[in-house]
Design a protein around this motif. Structure first.
Motif, PDB file in Angstrom:
ATOM      1  N   ARG A   3       0.849  -1.193   0.000  1.00 46.75           N
ATOM      2  CA  ARG A   3       0.000   0.000   0.000  1.00 46.75           C
ATOM      3  C   ARG A   3       0.884   1.243   0.000  1.00 46.75           C
ATOM      4  N   ARG A   5       0.773   5.763  -0.627  1.00 44.35           N
ATOM      5  CA  ARG A   5      -0.121   6.903  -0.488  1.00 44.35           C
ATOM      6  C   ARG A   5       0.439   8.077  -1.281  1.00 44.35           C
ATOM      7  N   GLU A 232      -5.107   6.849  -2.574  1.00 44.84           N
ATOM      8  CA  GLU A 232      -4.658   5.491  -2.247  1.00 44.84           C
ATOM      9  C   GLU A 232      -4.121   4.793  -3.490  1.00 44.84           C
ATOM     10  N   VAL A 234      -2.452   0.722  -4.432  1.00 49.07           N
ATOM     11  CA  VAL A 234      -2.071  -0.614  -3.973  1.00 49.07           C
ATOM     12  C   VAL A 234      -1.365  -1.329  -5.111  1.00 49.07           C
ATOM     13  N   PRO A 237      -2.548  -5.883  -5.776  1.00 52.78           N
ATOM     14  CA  PRO A 237      -3.677  -6.089  -4.852  1.00 52.78           C
ATOM     15  C   PRO A 237      -4.105  -7.550  -4.820  1.00 52.78           C
ATOM     16  N   ILE A 241      -8.717  -6.956  -1.989  1.00 55.80           N
ATOM     17  CA  ILE A 241      -8.607  -5.570  -2.460  1.00 55.80           C
ATOM     18  C   ILE A 241      -9.276  -5.428  -3.823  1.00 55.80           C
TER      19      ILE A 241
END
Length: 395
Positions: A3, A5, A232, A234, A237, A241
């Motif tokens: 993850r 950001r 966000e 990822v 995933p 997710i």
């Protein structure tokens, strides 16, 4: 699964394979023999001309696609490519330092880019990327040699999320939109041209994702899931997710559909108070979206965007076209056109104003009218002529 950001730059969700754009090694600069100096200057000038032609053609394609406001980005870049100041500085480096055209154009562009990047205004500071983008386009054309076509136009053969350290605007505009799922960039901001273009075309984008490319090194086959609203992202995933992103995508689509269905309803509170919903816009390209969202007029048309990123102010005919398009889109509702609000913290290259201790209280906007009367007279004439198509107010 990892993850990360970043900053949401364009709303929407995307999930799919990724492709790294802009990762190719840039052409290396070098030196040129003394007897070939003038030939190298001529080669540089020819490459700058081809770059300007490429960028103007890109602007014309965007205008034909109904994106006249965004086309201005590339019209400004075409002007940069032909800017005699940039060309003369590069030619001087070839003659005085013995650099080849590639090294010279980069070295000449960098002080200009650094000066822009130092401006205390995020929108203007981001324009440093435009200068570097133009220089790199010229450099790639020089590396490709005589007769080379448009430089740096990427392509990919399947739908994918584009990842990059940064994404120059001329590259962002040439990505195949039918296969572009989203953008994910290590650098950039919401005011960068890549972000502006992503929002114009409704492409989800997340920028400022620290460590993005390093996170992708281990697994070239990994998918990416990103949310352009929350920032966000990822990498690789898992099934949970993936299912969450599918639910969020479905919920967003349902919300958008409901919003569209309700856009035409009266804006009235439950106790009967009617609210007039007005839009704030920066150009004609935003008008239709605002109308579709239910706006009953324009409360603020920020006309400075028509004057920015160019080497000379728009003439009366060009301004009339922009104002008339917005007036026609909202008629019979009113459009409030704000007169040119520049100066101080929002300089223009063709309107030099000395630095001031407090630019917000200094010579800007209407306070320039005594020395720049032609700017305001031309703008007022265009606004009055646009009022033939519907009600116009002037701020």
């Amino acid at each position: 699964m990892r993850r990360l950001r970043g900053v949401g730059a364009s709303a929407g969700l995307a999930r799919g394979p990724w492709i790294h754009v802009g990762g190719d090694e840039a052409p290396a600069g070098g030196t040129v023999a003394a007897e070939a100096v003038e030939a190298e200057v001529e080669r540089l000038q020819a490459a700058a001309g081809r770059a300007a032609d490429d960028l103007q053609a890109l602007a014309e394609r965007m205008t034909a696609d109904g994106r006249a406001a965004e086309a201005g980005i590339f019209e400004a870049q075409a002007a940069m490519a032909l800017d005699p100041g940039l060309a003369d500085a590069a030619a001087e480096r070839i003659r005085a330092e013995g650099e080849d055209g590639i090294a010279a154009i980069r070295a000449a562009a960098e002080p200009i880019a650094e000066q822009l990047a130092a401006i205390d205004d995020p929108l203007l500071a981001e324009r440093a990327a435009d200068v570097r983008d133009v220089a790199e386009r010229i450099a790639r054309l020089l590396a490709a040699g005589e007769g080379a076509g448009a430089a740096g136009d990427p392509a990919f053969d399947q739908p994918a999320v584009v990842v990059a350290h940064e994404l120059p605007p001329s590259v962002a505009a040439t990505l195949p939109r039918d296969r572009l799922l989203g953008f994910a960039l290590e650098t950039g901001s919401t005011t960068a041209h890549a972000s502006i273009l992503a929002r114009a075309y409704g492409i989800p984008a997340v920028v400022g994702v620290d460590g993005l490319l390093a996170s992708l090194e281990d697994d070239a086959a990994a998918e990416i899931a990103l949310d352009g609203t929350t920032g966000e992202l990822v990498v690789a995933p898992d099934a949970a997710i993936g299912a969450e992103w599918d639910r969020r995508t479905a919920a967003r689509q349902a919300t958008l559909a409901a919003d569209a269905a309700e856009a035409g309803l009266p804006a009235v509170t439950r106790d009967g108070l009617e609210v007039t919903l007005l839009a704030n816009i920066g150009g004609p390209a935003e008008a239709q979206r605002a109308v579709a969202a239910g706006a009953a007029g324009v409360g603020l048309f920020r006309t400075e965007f028509l004057f920015a990123e160019r080497q000379a102010p728009p003439d009366e005919v060009e301004q009339l076209a922009a104002y008339a398009a917005v007036v026609a889109a909202f008629a019979p509702h009113p459009v409030t056109i704000r007169l040119l609000d520049v100066g101080g913290d929002k300089p223009l290259p063709y309107l030099p104003i000395p630095p001031e201790a407090n630019p917000f209280l200094g010579r800007r906007a209407i306070r320039l009218a005594d020395t720049q009367a032609d700017l305001f007279t031309t703008q007022l004439r265009a606004a009055y002529r646009a009022a033939a198509g519907g009600p116009v107010k002037v701020m």
